[in-house]
Design a protein around this motif. Structure first.
Motif, PDB file in Angstrom:
ATOM      1  N   GLN A   1     -80.982  -1.996  89.206  1.00 16.66           N
ATOM      2  CA  GLN A   1     -80.275  -2.494  88.263  1.00 16.66           C
ATOM      3  C   GLN A   1     -80.718  -1.297  87.053  1.00 16.66           C
ATOM      4  OE1 GLN A   1     -77.726  -3.253  86.325  1.00 16.66           O
ATOM      5  NE2 GLN A   1     -77.557  -5.315  87.017  1.00 16.66           N
ATOM      6  N   MET A   2     -79.628  -0.536  86.480  1.00 12.01           N
ATOM      7  CA  MET A   2     -79.784   0.112  85.295  1.00 12.01           C
ATOM      8  C   MET A   2     -78.869  -0.149  84.344  1.00 12.01           C
ATOM      9  SD  MET A   2     -80.589   3.881  87.072  1.00 12.01           S
ATOM     10  CE  MET A   2     -81.444   4.715  85.324  1.00 12.01           C
ATOM     11  N   LEU A   3     -78.222  -0.981  84.456  1.00 10.46           N
ATOM     12  CA  LEU A   3     -76.966  -1.401  83.348  1.00 10.46           C
ATOM     13  C   LEU A   3     -77.343  -2.790  82.489  1.00 10.46           C
ATOM     14  CD1 LEU A   3     -73.998  -0.243  85.275  1.00 10.46           C
ATOM     15  CD2 LEU A   3     -75.099   0.912  83.568  1.00 10.46           C
ATOM     16  N   ALA A   4     -78.581  -3.213  82.743  1.00 12.15           N
ATOM     17  CA  ALA A   4     -78.634  -4.375  81.968  1.00 12.15           C
ATOM     18  C   ALA A   4     -78.620  -4.465  80.450  1.00 12.15           C
ATOM     19  CB  ALA A   4     -80.180  -5.209  82.288  1.00 12.15           C
ATOM     20  N   GLU A   5     -78.695  -2.956  79.755  1.00 13.45           N
ATOM     21  CA  GLU A   5     -78.466  -3.056  78.640  1.00 13.45           C
ATOM     22  C   GLU A   5     -77.156  -2.256  78.175  1.00 13.45           C
ATOM     23  OE1 GLU A   5     -80.997  -4.294  76.384  1.00 13.45           O
ATOM     24  OE2 GLU A   5     -82.012  -4.741  78.177  1.00 13.45           O
ATOM     25  N   GLN A   6     -76.153  -2.370  79.221  1.00 16.16           N
ATOM     26  CA  GLN A   6     -74.879  -2.067  79.022  1.00 16.16           C
ATOM     27  C   GLN A   6     -74.122  -2.908  77.930  1.00 16.16           C
ATOM     28  OE1 GLN A   6     -71.637  -2.492  82.053  1.00 16.16           O
ATOM     29  NE2 GLN A   6     -71.453  -0.560  82.159  1.00 16.16           N
ATOM     30  N   SER A   7     -73.254  -2.210  77.140  1.00 17.88           N
ATOM     31  CA  SER A   7     -72.409  -3.139  76.246  1.00 17.88           C
ATOM     32  C   SER A   7     -71.040  -2.385  76.152  1.00 17.88           C
ATOM     33  CB  SER A   7     -72.863  -3.302  75.102  1.00 17.88           C
ATOM     34  OG  SER A   7     -73.347  -2.284  74.294  1.00 17.88           O
ATOM     35  N   TYR A   8     -69.900  -3.186  75.916  1.00 16.55           N
ATOM     36  CA  TYR A   8     -68.729  -2.720  75.503  1.00 16.55           C
ATOM     37  C   TYR A   8     -68.058  -3.706  74.952  1.00 16.55           C
ATOM     38  CZ  TYR A   8     -67.388  -5.028  79.749  1.00 16.55           C
ATOM     39  OH  TYR A   8     -67.149  -6.401  80.816  1.00 16.55           O
TER      40      TYR A   8
ATOM     41  N   ARG B   1     -69.038  16.357  79.756  1.00 17.89           N
ATOM     42  CA  ARG B   1     -69.968  17.141  80.746  1.00 17.89           C
ATOM     43  C   ARG B   1     -71.382  16.345  81.021  1.00 17.89           C
ATOM     44  NH1 ARG B   1     -71.739  22.409  78.453  1.00 17.89           N
ATOM     45  NH2 ARG B   1     -73.965  22.116  79.495  1.00 17.89           N
ATOM     46  N   MET B   2     -72.156  16.448  81.900  1.00 18.29           N
ATOM     47  CA  MET B   2     -73.223  15.779  81.904  1.00 18.29           C
ATOM     48  C   MET B   2     -74.474  16.784  82.268  1.00 18.29           C
ATOM     49  SD  MET B   2     -74.119  13.287  85.177  1.00 18.29           S
ATOM     50  CE  MET B   2     -72.955  11.849  84.795  1.00 18.29           C
ATOM     51  N   ASP B   3     -75.193  16.601  81.255  1.00 18.10           N
ATOM     52  CA  ASP B   3     -76.552  17.311  81.310  1.00 18.10           C
ATOM     53  C   ASP B   3     -77.845  16.638  81.848  1.00 18.10           C
ATOM     54  OD1 ASP B   3     -75.731  19.824  80.112  1.00 18.10           O
ATOM     55  OD2 ASP B   3     -75.643  18.758  78.091  1.00 18.10           O
ATOM     56  N   LEU B   4     -79.017  17.004  82.326  1.00 12.67           N
ATOM     57  CA  LEU B   4     -79.663  16.554  82.859  1.00 12.67           C
ATOM     58  C   LEU B   4     -80.449  15.142  82.063  1.00 12.67           C
ATOM     59  CD1 LEU B   4     -81.782  19.208  84.885  1.00 12.67           C
ATOM     60  CD2 LEU B   4     -80.630  17.127  85.922  1.00 12.67           C
ATOM     61  N   ASP B   5     -80.666  15.563  80.911  1.00 15.08           N
ATOM     62  CA  ASP B   5     -81.364  14.610  80.091  1.00 15.08           C
ATOM     63  C   ASP B   5     -80.190  14.120  79.043  1.00 15.08           C
ATOM     64  OD1 ASP B   5     -83.827  14.976  81.528  1.00 15.08           O
ATOM     65  OD2 ASP B   5     -83.938  16.783  80.044  1.00 15.08           O
ATOM     66  N   GLN B   6     -79.131  14.009  79.347  1.00 14.85           N
ATOM     67  CA  GLN B   6     -78.306  13.305  78.251  1.00 14.85           C
ATOM     68  C   GLN B   6     -77.778  12.009  78.497  1.00 14.85           C
ATOM     69  OE1 GLN B   6     -74.316  15.053  79.064  1.00 14.85           O
ATOM     70  NE2 GLN B   6     -73.097  13.934  77.786  1.00 14.85           N
ATOM     71  N   ASN B   7     -78.118  11.044  77.562  1.00 16.37           N
ATOM     72  CA  ASN B   7     -77.834   9.926  77.496  1.00 16.37           C
ATOM     73  C   ASN B   7     -76.239   9.673  77.730  1.00 16.37           C
ATOM     74  OD1 ASN B   7     -77.166   7.112  76.288  1.00 16.37           O
ATOM     75  ND2 ASN B   7     -79.277   6.935  76.790  1.00 16.37           N
ATOM     76  N   MET B   8     -75.755   8.863  78.608  1.00 16.14           N
ATOM     77  CA  MET B   8     -74.362   8.582  78.669  1.00 16.14           C
ATOM     78  C   MET B   8     -73.825   7.482  77.970  1.00 16.14           C
ATOM     79  SD  MET B   8     -74.010  11.351  80.733  1.00 16.14           S
ATOM     80  CE  MET B   8     -72.358  11.209  80.957  1.00 16.14           C
ATOM     81  N   GLY B   9     -74.417   7.109  76.814  1.00 14.75           N
ATOM     82  CA  GLY B   9     -73.650   6.220  75.988  1.00 14.75           C
ATOM     83  C   GLY B   9     -73.871   4.766  76.394  1.00 14.75           C
TER      84      GLY B   9
ATOM     85  N   TYR C   1     -73.208   3.303  79.927  1.00 13.08           N
ATOM     86  CA  TYR C   1     -74.208   3.990  80.792  1.00 13.08           C
ATOM     87  C   TYR C   1     -75.239   4.452  79.964  1.00 13.08           C
ATOM     88  CZ  TYR C   1     -70.462   3.336  83.969  1.00 13.08           C
ATOM     89  OH  TYR C   1     -69.488   2.998  84.854  1.00 13.08           O
ATOM     90  N   PRO C   2     -76.343   3.569  79.601  1.00 12.64           N
ATOM     91  CA  PRO C   2     -77.326   3.829  78.658  1.00 12.64           C
ATOM     92  C   PRO C   2     -78.655   4.524  79.415  1.00 12.64           C
ATOM     93  CG  PRO C   2     -77.632   1.398  79.057  1.00 12.64           C
ATOM     94  CD  PRO C   2     -75.975   2.103  79.832  1.00 12.64           C
ATOM     95  N   PHE C   3     -78.530   5.608  80.051  1.00 15.60           N
ATOM     96  CA  PHE C   3     -79.347   6.322  80.916  1.00 15.60           C
ATOM     97  C   PHE C   3     -78.850   7.842  80.930  1.00 15.60           C
ATOM     98  CE2 PHE C   3     -77.032   3.997  83.919  1.00 15.60           C
ATOM     99  CZ  PHE C   3     -76.522   4.929  84.894  1.00 15.60           C
ATOM    100  N   SER C   4     -79.796   8.609  81.459  1.00 21.71           N
ATOM    101  CA  SER C   4     -79.512  10.054  81.763  1.00 21.71           C
ATOM    102  C   SER C   4     -79.605  10.104  83.325  1.00 21.71           C
ATOM    103  CB  SER C   4     -80.589  10.864  81.143  1.00 21.71           C
ATOM    104  OG  SER C   4     -81.797  10.693  81.749  1.00 21.71           O
TER     105      SER C   4
END
Length: 321
Positions: free
Chosen positions: A32-39, A175-183, A186-189
């Motif tokens: 799980q990588m979306l436990a902190e997801q919000s919208y 775009r998607m950079d390696l270390d870009q947080n995706m917001g 999607y709160p991860f890179s």
């Protein structure tokens, strides 16, 4: 399974079990990588408390997470062509929760055939998803082609009452950079995802100890299929469609199609979204959105995603009630 082979193409090191006309990948435990997801300023179906209020055991694993287990199967059938012009098309049938093991299966495609059926199961036999793998240019309908043609007309809608087929967004640069947080969605890179992805490839990363190049045939890292979903949802809240809310949603159907790929890490793209259908079930109202990907300034589609975002009726509260 009666025979095991090691896939070493496509940057993968994956054990594939072969039994007659079926090929299976290894058992995997998605994380799980979306436990902190919000919208819309509220938690999502991936949050334990929110999911439990809606009758789920806990926060669900996001559907496209499972796509990574099918990519080695596609590569085993069609080589690197699958990473350039492959398509995964799936109807999600049952949620997966953290700690559960799942396995991806593919019917072995006939010689020269660019299309086959896929499915995923839990250890107790519960089917997680069912769909198709295919190559661009194959004329057989994908799983979601078939789903779209079978949709029944809806009755009066509440959550989607302002939605109309044909609505389009503006074009947005992504775009998607390696270390870009995706917001917030999607709160991860990508770098963080690659530490937890179920099936990793050396073609997803730069060479060890460097920022570039990659070991991939294209000389630079490619975006994993599941992360294409992240990229194409990145700007969804900048130009939203008029869905009434707040409401909790989930992915019910999804197709990611590469036409002239792969998509690359650190490269600019433009995307445009269009509503192509609406549907409903006893529990949901659904908006089917096709996102098209372009090189900046071009009108040639190089990839696309079809996503059925299903809003849970029981999570919606009429304003003022």
């Amino acid at each position: 399974m009666s025979n095991t082979e090691q896939l070493t193409h496509g940057g993968f090191s994956t054990s594939l079990a072969i039994d007659g006309d079926a090929i299976a990948g290894p058992w995997c435990t998605p994380l799980q990588m979306l436990a902190e997801q919000s919208y819309d300023n509220h938690a999502s179906i991936h949050d334990d408390a929110t999911a439990q209020k809606l009758g789920f055991r806990g926060g669900t694993i996001e559907g496209p997470t499972h796509f990574s287990q099918f990519v080695p199967l596609g590569v085993s059938a069609w080589g690197e062509r699958f990473l350039e012009s492959g398509c995964i098309s799936a109807h999600y049938r049952n949620a997966v929760f953290e700690g559960e093991e799942v396995r991806a299966f593919m019917a072995r495609p006939a010689q020269g055939n660019g299309h086959t059926e896929i499915w995923m199961q839990k250890k107790d036999g519960t089917e997680v998803l069912r769909g198709t793998l295919s190559l661009a240019g194959d004329t057989a309908p994908t799983a979601l082609d078939r789903r779209l043609t079978s949709l029944a007309p809806t009755g009066p809608l509440v959550i989607l009452r302002d939605i109309r087929v044909g609505m389009r967004s503006r074009r947005h640069r992504v775009r998607m950079d390696l270390d870009q947080n995706m917001g917030a969605l999607y709160p991860f890179s990508l770098t963080q995802k690659l530490t937890k992805i179920t099936q990793s490839s050396s073609w997803y990363s730069p060479r060890e100890g460097t920022s570039s190049p990659s070991s991939s045939p294209w000389g630079r890292p490619i975006i994993p299929m599941e992360m294409i979903s992240v990229l194409l949802n990145y700007t969804a809240k900048l130009d939203p469609f008029p869905v009434r809310g707040p409401v909790v949603g989930l992915f019910a159907d999804q197709e990611i199609r590469l036409i002239n790929g792969p998509l690359f890490v650190g490269e600019d793209y433009e995307i445009e979204r269009e509503i192509v259908a609406v549907s409903e079930s006893k529990r949901t109202e659904s908006m089917w959105v096709r996102t098209s990907v372009y090189h900046p300034g071009s009108n040639d589609i190089i990839a696309s995603m079809l996503l059925n975002g299903a809003s849970l009726k029981e999570s919606f509260v009429e304003p003022g009630s």
